[in-house]
Design a protein around this motif. Structure first.
Motif, PDB file in Angstrom:
ATOM      1  N   ASP A   1       0.842  -1.193   0.000  1.00 23.93           N
ATOM      2  CA  ASP A   1       0.000   0.000   0.000  1.00 23.93           C
ATOM      3  C   ASP A   1       0.880   1.246   0.000  1.00 23.93           C
ATOM      4  N   GLU A   2       1.029   1.863  -1.139  1.00 19.69           N
ATOM      5  CA  GLU A   2       1.866   3.051  -1.302  1.00 19.69           C
ATOM      6  C   GLU A   2       3.213   2.873  -0.593  1.00 19.69           C
ATOM      7  N   PRO A   3       3.967   1.856  -0.985  1.00 14.64           N
ATOM      8  CA  PRO A   3       5.182   1.540  -0.229  1.00 14.64           C
ATOM      9  C   PRO A   3       6.321   2.525  -0.439  1.00 14.64           C
ATOM     10  N   THR A   4       6.195   3.411  -1.395  1.00 15.61           N
ATOM     11  CA  THR A   4       7.329   4.314  -1.666  1.00 15.61           C
ATOM     12  C   THR A   4       7.093   5.724  -1.160  1.00 15.61           C
ATOM     13  N   VAL A   5       6.013   5.910  -0.403  1.00 16.11           N
ATOM     14  CA  VAL A   5       5.713   7.251   0.105  1.00 16.11           C
ATOM     15  C   VAL A   5       6.883   7.767   0.946  1.00 16.11           C
ATOM     16  N   GLY A   6       7.305   8.969   0.675  1.00 18.09           N
ATOM     17  CA  GLY A   6       8.345   9.590   1.479  1.00 18.09           C
ATOM     18  C   GLY A   6       9.765   9.179   1.122  1.00 18.09           C
ATOM     19  N   LEU A   7       9.933   8.387   0.060  1.00 17.79           N
ATOM     20  CA  LEU A   7      11.284   7.951  -0.299  1.00 17.79           C
ATOM     21  C   LEU A   7      11.814   8.780  -1.462  1.00 17.79           C
ATOM     22  N   ASP A   8      13.148   8.884  -1.551  1.00 18.46           N
ATOM     23  CA  ASP A   8      13.709   9.650  -2.668  1.00 18.46           C
ATOM     24  C   ASP A   8      13.625   8.828  -3.962  1.00 18.46           C
ATOM     25  N   VAL A   9      13.867   9.495  -5.065  1.00 17.01           N
ATOM     26  CA  VAL A   9      13.610   8.871  -6.366  1.00 17.01           C
ATOM     27  C   VAL A   9      14.436   7.594  -6.611  1.00 17.01           C
ATOM     28  N   PRO A  10      15.752   7.609  -6.369  1.00 22.92           N
ATOM     29  CA  PRO A  10      16.499   6.371  -6.624  1.00 22.92           C
ATOM     30  C   PRO A  10      16.021   5.204  -5.749  1.00 22.92           C
ATOM     31  N   THR A  11      15.719   5.496  -4.480  1.00 19.82           N
ATOM     32  CA  THR A  11      15.250   4.430  -3.583  1.00 19.82           C
ATOM     33  C   THR A  11      13.911   3.876  -4.072  1.00 19.82           C
ATOM     34  N   ARG A  12      13.048   4.810  -4.456  1.00 22.95           N
ATOM     35  CA  ARG A  12      11.742   4.405  -4.973  1.00 22.95           C
ATOM     36  C   ARG A  12      11.915   3.468  -6.149  1.00 22.95           C
ATOM     37  N   GLN A  13      12.781   3.900  -7.079  1.00 23.07           N
ATOM     38  CA  GLN A  13      12.974   3.112  -8.289  1.00 23.07           C
ATOM     39  C   GLN A  13      13.518   1.723  -7.963  1.00 23.07           C
TER      40      GLN A  13
ATOM     41  N   ALA B   1       2.057 -13.029  -7.067  1.00 23.07           N
ATOM     42  CA  ALA B   1       1.072 -12.046  -7.518  1.00 23.07           C
ATOM     43  C   ALA B   1       1.253 -10.785  -6.689  1.00 23.07           C
ATOM     44  N   VAL B   2       1.302  -9.638  -7.347  1.00 27.41           N
ATOM     45  CA  VAL B   2       1.544  -8.388  -6.627  1.00 27.41           C
ATOM     46  C   VAL B   2       0.385  -7.417  -6.871  1.00 27.41           C
ATOM     47  N   LEU B   3      -0.099  -6.846  -5.780  1.00 28.46           N
ATOM     48  CA  LEU B   3      -1.051  -5.734  -5.898  1.00 28.46           C
ATOM     49  C   LEU B   3      -0.400  -4.536  -5.243  1.00 28.46           C
ATOM     50  N   TRP B   4      -0.123  -3.534  -6.050  1.00 26.41           N
ATOM     51  CA  TRP B   4       0.690  -2.386  -5.623  1.00 26.41           C
ATOM     52  C   TRP B   4      -0.181  -1.129  -5.712  1.00 26.41           C
ATOM     53  N   ALA B   5      -0.531  -0.565  -4.573  1.00 20.91           N
ATOM     54  CA  ALA B   5      -1.355   0.641  -4.599  1.00 20.91           C
ATOM     55  C   ALA B   5      -0.473   1.877  -4.650  1.00 20.91           C
ATOM     56  N   THR B   6      -0.839   2.809  -5.466  1.00 24.12           N
ATOM     57  CA  THR B   6      -0.062   4.045  -5.552  1.00 24.12           C
ATOM     58  C   THR B   6      -0.911   5.147  -6.179  1.00 24.12           C
ATOM     59  N   HIS B   7      -0.444   6.390  -6.024  1.00 29.91           N
ATOM     60  CA  HIS B   7      -1.068   7.468  -6.788  1.00 29.91           C
ATOM     61  C   HIS B   7      -0.046   8.062  -7.762  1.00 29.91           C
ATOM     62  N   LEU B   8       1.090   7.364  -7.875  1.00 27.72           N
ATOM     63  CA  LEU B   8       2.177   7.875  -8.716  1.00 27.72           C
ATOM     64  C   LEU B   8       2.254   7.080 -10.019  1.00 27.72           C
ATOM     65  N   ILE B   9       1.947   7.727 -11.132  1.00 24.94           N
ATOM     66  CA  ILE B   9       1.880   6.978 -12.384  1.00 24.94           C
ATOM     67  C   ILE B   9       3.252   6.519 -12.867  1.00 24.94           C
ATOM     68  N   ASP B  10       4.314   7.173 -12.403  1.00 24.92           N
ATOM     69  CA  ASP B  10       5.632   6.759 -12.906  1.00 24.92           C
ATOM     70  C   ASP B  10       6.095   5.447 -12.288  1.00 24.92           C
ATOM     71  N   GLU B  11       5.309   4.876 -11.378  1.00 27.64           N
ATOM     72  CA  GLU B  11       5.679   3.572 -10.817  1.00 27.64           C
ATOM     73  C   GLU B  11       5.130   2.420 -11.659  1.00 27.64           C
ATOM     74  N   VAL B  12       4.393   2.756 -12.709  1.00 29.53           N
ATOM     75  CA  VAL B  12       3.794   1.715 -13.539  1.00 29.53           C
ATOM     76  C   VAL B  12       4.765   1.331 -14.657  1.00 29.53           C
ATOM     77  N   ALA B  13       5.043   0.031 -14.789  1.00 25.34           N
ATOM     78  CA  ALA B  13       5.904  -0.448 -15.874  1.00 25.34           C
ATOM     79  C   ALA B  13       5.035  -0.870 -17.064  1.00 25.34           C
ATOM     80  N   ALA B  14       5.675  -0.980 -18.223  1.00 26.17           N
ATOM     81  CA  ALA B  14       4.923  -1.184 -19.465  1.00 26.17           C
ATOM     82  C   ALA B  14       4.080  -2.457 -19.465  1.00 26.17           C
ATOM     83  N   ASP B  15       4.584  -3.513 -18.802  1.00 21.91           N
ATOM     84  CA  ASP B  15       3.824  -4.769 -18.870  1.00 21.91           C
ATOM     85  C   ASP B  15       2.952  -5.019 -17.634  1.00 21.91           C
ATOM     86  N   ASP B  16       2.715  -3.984 -16.848  1.00 20.93           N
ATOM     87  CA  ASP B  16       1.847  -4.142 -15.668  1.00 20.93           C
ATOM     88  C   ASP B  16       0.376  -4.109 -16.054  1.00 20.93           C
TER      89      ASP B  16
END
Lengths: 270, 250
Positions: free
Chosen positions: B166-178, B194-209
């Motif tokens: 659930d929004e696991p990258t909140v508050g992290l810097d960009v390299p760590t997030r990536q 199976a992974v369910l990844w909640a986020t509001h950040l569209i840049d965390e979505v990969a092409a084959d997700d």
């Protein structure tokens, strides 16, 4: 889920509570200083004011300090029970509670484990207090140190269950200050912890009856009798009954179908 | 696991409705996640993502709709269903005063694992995340990114087939997030989790997700990235997301 799983879960929860307790030195010191202040300062001042006749389980006249020891044991457990509940509210706000509640075991069992862990910590605190009290010359009969143990397991569970119940209803950490005023103090003063109920009866029958209805009175009496190798059937019975009622209510309070967890955690975030 | 294979999905959510005090939060939510599939639950703040996670992890329960985990009904067999989930909550949930290892041992115990088994699994997962040397350190000494890695290692200790974040990258810097996004993608592919990844950040979505766009408790779009863009008529995911969540500001 095997019995081994249940056993490991209990061990894990008790170990975590124990480690947390060891790391929180301030909490340990406070748990020791509080009853010692009563024992050393309050009792010294009051021993000359309060005189009372021989009451069971005591066979002879006793010093006031000796009288209040079981009450102070109860106080240690009462504070610990409330503090555990405080930490549960904190855990819920911080999220730790979630990791416990999503474990693959029945929720009632997880809550009982939590209760047992809190009780174990309270018993450690009590023995630390009793050692220091003995150094001040206020002791129990030697066998009493052993015979209070089962009584303390029971009273610790009962007082912890009150805390657990409160934690399921308290919405936020800030509301916790009210617990001090509305739960701990009335329970402590409206009990036989500091004075025999016969004295209370002389002053006010209503207060006396309130004291009798207070489960904390019975917890203290159960410990008092156990310290002298006796079992007070009424006190033990009331304590067991109170444990069952408070625990059942707490388990209901943590029922996921009630959906209370979310609102207390500040509502859905996203 | 055999149940999972017979059913073919790791997570099934069917016609789920939920509300607080009569106010609906989730309405008719239906989707599934297969083993090895990385599904991004994309939604603005307040969309109902955390509520959905709380329902899947049974922190609360809805009487309206069904949730099955690895083929096991959450309402019918909650403990069996929960045993197959690993969760990384939005809020940090580690004990700060305990060491990394003590935190993991606690988690292992909750899942009925022996201390020896937990220790060896912990080494494996921490090693994968480059955290093995930090085992004996108190969590308080770790930075936010490292704490998150410990939580991911913890969520994987008992070998769940379904991982919820659930929004696991909140508050992290960009390299760590990536690096965390990449790590979970690799896990998903390599171990068929199976992974369910909640986020509001569209840049965390990969092409084959796979992407689920959740807005005001309703699924507005669901499917592979290219299809969801096509269906919504968006030029890219950012555009699609805006189209599907217009008027989202509260």
């Amino acid at each position: 889920m095997t019995p081994l799983h249940y056993g490991r879960c209990l061990t894990g929860i008790v170990a975590r509570e124990g480690l947390r307790f060891l790391h929180q030195r301030e909490r340990f010191v406070a748990a020791l200083v509080r009853p010692l202040v009563w024992l050393v300062v309050f009792a010294a001042g009051f021993r000359t004011v309060l005189g009372f006749s021989v009451t069971p389980p005591y066979q002879t006249f006793i010093q006031y300090e000796v009288y209040i020891v079981p009450g102070l044991i109860g106080m240690v457990q009462l504070f610990n029970g409330m503090q555990s509940s405080l930490s549960m509210v904190y855990d819920r706000e911080m999220g730790n509670m979630r990791t416990l509640l999503v474990s693959p075991l029945p929720r009632w069992y997880l809550l009982v484990c939590k209760l047992l862990a809190g009780t174990a910590v309270s018993i450690l605190q009590v023995y630390a207090f009793l050692i220091i009290a003995a150094l001040f010359g206020v002791g129990l009969p030697l066998f009493g140190y052993l015979t209070i143990l089962p009584a303390m397991v029971l009273t610790g569970l009962m007082l912890g269950a009150i805390g657990l119940l409160l934690s399921s209803f308290i919405k936020q950490l800030e509301n916790f200050a009210g617990i001090m005023n509305f739960v701990i103090f009335p329970m402590f003063f409206l009990s036989s912890a500091l004075y025999p109920l016969s004295r209370m009866k002389e002053s006010s029958v209503l207060l006396y009856q309130l004291c009798l209805a207070n489960p904390f009175t019975h917890a203290v009496e159960a410990i008092r009798f156990a310290a002298y190798g006796e079992a007070n059937g009424l006190s033990l019975g009331v304590t067991v009954a109170a444990l069952v009622v408070f625990l059942a209510a707490a388990i209901y309070g943590y029922n996921p179908a009630r959906g209370m967890m979310s609102r207390k955690a500040g509502g859905p975030a996203g | 696991m055999d149940v999972r294979q017979s059913n073919g999905t790791a997570l099934d959510v069917e016609a789920l409705n939920f509300g607080f005090d009569g106010a609906p939060v989730l309405a008719d939510v239906t989707f599934s996640v297969r083993p090895g599939e990385f599904t991004v639950l994309l939604g603005p703040n307040g969309a109902g993502k955390t509520t959905l996670f709380s329902l899947i992890t049974r922190l609360y329960e809805s009487r309206d709709g069904r949730i099955r985990i690895n083929g096991v009904g959450l309402r019918e067999q909650p403990t069996k269903a929960l045993a197959g989930i690993g969760v990384v909550f939005q809020q940090p949930t580690l004990d700060l005063d305990l060491t990394v290892k003590q935190n993991l041992l606690y988690h292992g115990a909750l899942h009925g694992m022996s201390a020896a088994e937990t220790a060896s699994r912990a080494e494996e997962e921490l090693g994968r995340l480059g955290m093995l040397e930090r085992q004996a350190e108190k969590v308080r000494k770790l930075n936010g990114g490292h704490r998150r890695r410990v939580e991911i290692a913890r969520a994987l200790l008992h070998r769940p087939r379904l991982l919820l974040l659930d929004e696991p990258t909140v508050g992290l810097d960009v390299p760590t997030r990536q690096s965390i996004v990449d790590h979970i993608h690799a896990l998903c592919r390599g171990q068929e989790i199976a992974v369910l990844w909640a986020t509001h950040l569209i840049d965390e979505v990969a092409a084959d997700d796979s992407v689920i766009v959740l807005h005001k408790g309703v699924i507005r779009g669901h499917g592979p990235l290219d299809r969801i863009n096509r269906d919504a008529g968006g030029s890219d995911l950012g555009d699609t997301f805006r189209r599907l969540t217009q008027g989202s500001e509260r």
